[in-house]
Design a protein around this motif. Structure first.
Motif, mmCIF file in Angstrom:
data_model
loop_
_atom_site.group_PDB
_atom_site.id
_atom_site.type_symbol
_atom_site.label_atom_id
_atom_site.label_comp_id
_atom_site.label_asym_id
_atom_site.label_seq_id
_atom_site.Cartn_x
_atom_site.Cartn_y
_atom_site.Cartn_z
ATOM 1 N N GLN A 73 39.090 -31.453 -54.380
ATOM 2 C CA GLN A 73 38.225 -30.294 -54.159
ATOM 3 C C GLN A 73 38.166 -29.935 -52.675
ATOM 4 O O GLN A 73 38.202 -28.747 -52.308
ATOM 5 N N TRP A 75 40.545 -30.617 -50.604
ATOM 6 C CA TRP A 75 41.893 -30.122 -50.332
ATOM 7 C C TRP A 75 41.995 -28.638 -50.722
ATOM 8 O O TRP A 75 42.618 -27.849 -50.027
ATOM 9 N N GLY A 76 41.355 -28.253 -51.830
ATOM 10 C CA GLY A 76 41.328 -26.851 -52.228
ATOM 11 C C GLY A 76 40.614 -25.986 -51.199
ATOM 12 O O GLY A 76 40.959 -24.811 -51.021
ATOM 13 N N LYS A 77 39.633 -26.574 -50.501
ATOM 14 C CA LYS A 77 38.896 -25.847 -49.459
ATOM 15 C C LYS A 77 39.560 -25.982 -48.078
ATOM 16 O O LYS A 77 39.048 -25.449 -47.094
ATOM 17 N N LYS A 78 40.675 -26.753 -48.011
ATOM 18 C CA LYS A 78 41.415 -26.983 -46.761
ATOM 19 C C LYS A 78 40.561 -27.702 -45.716
ATOM 20 O O LYS A 78 40.689 -27.464 -44.510
ATOM 21 N N LYS A 299 41.387 -29.102 -57.498
ATOM 22 C CA LYS A 299 41.775 -28.173 -56.434
ATOM 23 C C LYS A 299 41.298 -26.756 -56.756
ATOM 24 O O LYS A 299 40.817 -26.038 -55.875
ATOM 25 N N THR A 300 41.427 -26.348 -58.019
ATOM 26 C CA THR A 300 41.016 -24.997 -58.413
ATOM 27 C C THR A 300 39.505 -24.823 -58.287
ATOM 28 O O THR A 300 39.025 -23.759 -57.882
ATOM 29 N N GLY A 302 37.692 -26.415 -56.103
ATOM 30 C CA GLY A 302 37.495 -26.307 -54.655
ATOM 31 C C GLY A 302 37.792 -24.924 -54.122
ATOM 32 O O GLY A 302 37.151 -24.460 -53.167
ATOM 33 N N GLU A 303 38.746 -24.233 -54.728
ATOM 34 C CA GLU A 303 39.075 -22.864 -54.321
ATOM 35 C C GLU A 303 38.000 -21.872 -54.756
ATOM 36 O O GLU A 303 37.973 -20.741 -54.274
ATOM 37 N N ASP A 305 37.476 -20.569 -57.881
ATOM 38 C CA ASP A 305 37.832 -19.644 -58.959
ATOM 39 C C ASP A 305 37.527 -20.292 -60.310
ATOM 40 O O ASP A 305 38.385 -20.894 -60.940
ATOM 41 N N LYS A 443 30.684 -28.676 -58.958
ATOM 42 C CA LYS A 443 31.163 -28.649 -57.579
ATOM 43 C C LYS A 443 30.650 -29.890 -56.851
ATOM 44 O O LYS A 443 29.443 -30.127 -56.782
#
Length: 447
Positions: A73, A75-78, A299-300, A302-303, A305, A443
């Protein structure tokens, strides 16, 4: 384009994770096949010790997967700094597990092996194997956490290369030392343990080198493993502990199969060893799907969406059903050629064959419920659902029923194996209902 991106992302991880898991399991399978041709008693002794390894592996898997859920998560937010701090906490956890198990089996080796069989000859062989294999626990813990760290940032190929090198080293040393080839002593189970130990040391060294020198995303250093964060550590354990319970229950459930069958007949433990090792290999298809889905879903989330998260969940379920059918058919037709490698008595071979027929059916349902529960639902942050389901299914239904059938009804080992794996069938229903109608997306990251 979105469909192509989804499938490319999933399968680029999935195939590597499947092959990596197969090769990793082949280290123990190599010991079993080579020892099966050496002595059935030696095979049974190593099989008992490998149940300890399996439970340990489940604990390390929980430590690694708990990190993957969080880190994917982030990583999805960088955000990379939280990933490093959570990775350090996971490494500390893995090292504690390694030290605790090493101490336990060093102080009580006969009792540890005796949990899985009452046959004194098998216990003696198991203790010989355990006296060396216990030194692999530290190296295996470090490698497992390092590879989980890489998986959380979508780096998976290195794990495959490491597993291949480990298998080659183990098989070569096994061949020389188990049978006494090229002038080497004929060491039997001790030779198998030496091969595994050397392979694990090389594997750990290579993983450390890659993470500290070559890894392109995190750029971890030794000093990073001494830096943790109190809030992130609390977040990690809040999610990891339920996963630890789930993986521990699963490991104990699998080990209980050896315990129950080992206390029924000596032949049953050898048959179960031959069958379960092949089953674990084919099960890698479900394990790979679970790991890849967990990273993809995390990851999704974290993005941010959430609509895409639910779309991916529906799509993944259909893929899991196809994977289950393929793995079940594959196991059914693979059982005969693989069993031919074992030097087993005819009765033992036939029992193993029946076990594998049952497990080929179990593969189909397991390949849906496991990645749905552990990949989608747990990867989405709702680990407690899986904990509650496993507590009820394993300890309230499967284990009591299996003990009753084995020691009260005196049913055959084949019937007991059916009982021990029944949860893989009925867990499909709550998994389907939760993932399609429940609120499992959570989240976990801090803003």
């Amino acid at each position: 384009m979105k469909d192509r991106h989804f499938y490319r992302t999933f399968f680029s991880m999935y195939f590597v994770l499947v092959f990596q898991n197969v090769i990793s399991l082949s280290v123990n399978l190599a010991d079993n096949i080579m020892l099966g041709a050496y002595s059935e008693v030696s095979l049974s002794g190593v099989a008992a010790v490998n149940q300890i390894q399996f439970i340990y592996q489940q604990l390390l898997t929980a430590a690694g997967d708990g990190m993957v859920i969080f880190c994917s998560q982030y990583w999805g937010k960088k955000q990379l700094e939280p990933v490093k701090k959570i990775a350090a906490t996971a490494m500390h956890t893995g090292l504690v597990f390694a030290a605790a198990l090493f101490l336990a089996v060093s102080l009580f080796p006969e009792q540890a092996v005796g949990l899985f069989t009452t046959d004194q000859a098998i216990i003696a062989e198991g203790v010989k194997y355990l006296s060396l294999i216990r030194f692999t626990y530290l190296f295996f813990a470090v490698t497992t956490i390092l590879l989980a760290t890489l998986r959380s940032v979508e780096i998976v190929k290195i794990a495959f290369y490491l597993s291949v090198s480990t298998l080659v080293i183990n098989c070569c040393i096994n061949y020389v030392l188990i049978y006494g080839k090229f002038g080497a002593p004929r060491l039997g189970v001790t030779g198998a343990a030496v091969g595994t130990l050397v392979a694990r040391i090389v594997e750990c060294g290579a993983a450390l080198w890659y993470v500290l020198r070559k890894e392109p995303n995190l750029k971890m250093r030794i000093s990073d493993y001494f830096r943790t964060d109190r809030l992130l550590r609390r977040d990690y354990f809040k999610t990891m502990v339920p996963m630890l319970i789930v993986q521990g229950l699963w490991g104990l459930n699998t080990a209980m199969q050896t315990v129950i069958l080992g206390h029924m007949t000596a032949r049953a433990i050898a048959a179960n060893s031959a069958a379960s090792n092949l089953f674990l290999m084919v099960k890698s298809m479900a394990v790979g799907a679970s790991s890849a889905a967990s990273v993809l879903i995390g990851k999704t989330i974290g993005e941010g969406d959430l609509k895409k998260v639910h779309l991916y969940a529906r799509r993944l379920q259909k893929m899991f059903v196809v994977i289950g059918i393929v793995s079940g058919v594959f196991l059914y037709f693979l059982r005969i050629p693989v069993l031919s490698f074992y030097d087993l008595a005819p009765e033992t071979r036939e029992m193993a064959n029946r076990f594998l027929i049952i497990l080929s059916v179990i593969c189909v349902t397991m390949s849906y419920q496991m990645p749905t529960n552990n990949g989608i639902i747990r990867g989405g942050g709702n680990a407690m659902f899986v904990v509650r389901m496993d507590l009820i299914s394993i300890w309230c239904i499967v284990i009591p029923l299996s003990f009753f059938m084995a020691f009260v009804v005196k049913a055959s080992p084949v019937v007991v194996v059916c009982c021990l794996n029944a949860d893989q069938v009925f867990k499909c229903i709550p998994a389907f209902l939760e993932v399609n109608y429940g609120k499992w997306v959570k989240k976990l990251t801090r803003d």
